[in-house]
Motif scaffolding. Structure first.
Motif, PDB file in Angstrom:
ATOM      1  N   GLU A   8       0.850  -1.191   0.000  1.00 18.38           N
ATOM      2  CA  GLU A   8       0.000   0.000   0.000  1.00 18.38           C
ATOM      3  C   GLU A   8       0.882   1.236   0.000  1.00 18.38           C
ATOM      4  N   MET A   9       0.465   2.236  -0.797  1.00 20.87           N
ATOM      5  CA  MET A   9       1.164   3.513  -0.817  1.00 20.87           C
ATOM      6  C   MET A   9       0.166   4.601  -0.477  1.00 20.87           C
ATOM      7  N   LYS A  67      -8.704  -5.468  -4.597  1.00 17.91           N
ATOM      8  CA  LYS A  67      -8.523  -4.024  -4.759  1.00 17.91           C
ATOM      9  C   LYS A  67      -7.164  -3.626  -5.325  1.00 17.91           C
ATOM     10  N   GLY A  68      -6.230  -4.566  -5.364  1.00 15.39           N
ATOM     11  CA  GLY A  68      -4.866  -4.238  -5.767  1.00 15.39           C
ATOM     12  C   GLY A  68      -4.756  -3.841  -7.220  1.00 15.39           C
ATOM     13  N   ILE A  69      -3.892  -2.863  -7.470  1.00 15.78           N
ATOM     14  CA  ILE A  69      -3.591  -2.461  -8.838  1.00 15.78           C
ATOM     15  C   ILE A  69      -2.127  -2.763  -9.121  1.00 15.78           C
ATOM     16  N   ASP A  70      -1.779  -2.790 -10.374  1.00 14.38           N
ATOM     17  CA  ASP A  70      -0.401  -3.011 -10.779  1.00 14.38           C
ATOM     18  C   ASP A  70       0.493  -1.960 -10.116  1.00 14.38           C
ATOM     19  N   LYS A  71       1.609  -2.399  -9.584  1.00 12.92           N
ATOM     20  CA  LYS A  71       2.509  -1.491  -8.867  1.00 12.92           C
ATOM     21  C   LYS A  71       2.983  -0.343  -9.747  1.00 12.92           C
ATOM     22  N   ASN A  72       3.277  -0.609 -11.003  1.00  7.86           N
ATOM     23  CA  ASN A  72       3.746   0.452 -11.905  1.00  7.86           C
ATOM     24  C   ASN A  72       2.667   1.504 -12.155  1.00  7.86           C
ATOM     25  N   VAL A  73       1.418   1.069 -12.216  1.00  5.02           N
ATOM     26  CA  VAL A  73       0.303   2.016 -12.348  1.00  5.02           C
ATOM     27  C   VAL A  73       0.194   2.839 -11.068  1.00  5.02           C
ATOM     28  N   PHE A  80      -3.867  10.503  -1.422  1.00  3.65           N
ATOM     29  CA  PHE A  80      -3.615   9.456  -2.404  1.00  3.65           C
ATOM     30  C   PHE A  80      -3.370   8.173  -1.619  1.00  3.65           C
ATOM     31  N   GLU A  81      -4.139   7.143  -1.932  1.00  7.85           N
ATOM     32  CA  GLU A  81      -3.984   5.872  -1.242  1.00  7.85           C
ATOM     33  C   GLU A  81      -4.344   4.747  -2.199  1.00  7.85           C
ATOM     34  N   ARG A  82      -3.425   3.794  -2.375  1.00  2.00           N
ATOM     35  CA  ARG A  82      -3.672   2.670  -3.275  1.00  2.00           C
ATOM     36  C   ARG A  82      -3.086   1.387  -2.684  1.00  2.00           C
ATOM     37  N   ILE A  83      -3.837   0.316  -2.806  1.00  6.29           N
ATOM     38  CA  ILE A  83      -3.297  -1.012  -2.535  1.00  6.29           C
ATOM     39  C   ILE A  83      -2.705  -1.499  -3.845  1.00  6.29           C
TER      40      ILE A  83
END
Length: 158
Positions: free
Chosen positions: A22-23, A71-77, A35-38
């Motif tokens: 997570e970032m 919920k995870g997205i590609d790390k590069n995205v 901004f928060e993304r898994i």
């Protein structure tokens, strides 16, 4: 001022071996937006009882394999979106300050690797001088310079 608080959740505590799950970034003074993304980390070795996140990290972060799968997205995205958020929220004529607790030995290592990866992937069209204007502030080191307390946890320095 361009002040951003950064926090990563990871598959472990070693910034050289473990991976981000997570970032999160928040511009100080912008209470409406975070901004928060898994993100999907590399998989654990074959034969492991879990796919992405060891049980002790699930206890620490609350992030499970199921959450990453759903919920995870590609790390590069995720990297691209994170840097777009920072750039969009910044006055590019000023330095950008990235603030993190214990960042020097953890979050900043991940961040700098992500930054290098982002620049290499995006390449042309990105003003690399912008990224040279990024400065880092570790609240753990900063608080040790100014406070005389027993524990320098985030809770205690607040």
């Amino acid at each position: 001022m361009n002040l951003f608080v950064l926090d990563f959740e990871t598959t472990g505590l070693n910034p050289y071996q473990d991976d981000i799950i997570e970032m999160a970034v928040k511009k100080i003074g912008d209470d409406d937006n975070i901004f928060e993304r898994i993100v999907i980390p590399k998989k654990m070795p074959k034969g492991s009882l879990y796919t992405y996140v060891p049980p002790h990290i699930v206890k620490l972060t609350g992030i499970t394999d199921k959450m990453i799968k759903e919920k995870g997205i590609d790390k590069n995205v995720g990297i691209q979106h994170m840097f777009q958020y920072i750039l969009k929220k910044s006055n590019l004529d000023e330095n950008i300050y990235i603030i993190s607790h214990n960042g020097t030995v953890f979050d900043f290592i991940f961040f700098k690797r992500l930054l290098t990866n982002y620049i290499q992937k995006v390449g042309i069209g990105v003003d690399k001088d912008i990224f040279e204007n990024i400065k880092y502030l570790d609240t753990l080191l900063f608080s040790k310079s100014f406070l005389n307390i027993k524990s320098y946890s985030q809770k205690n320095i607040c």
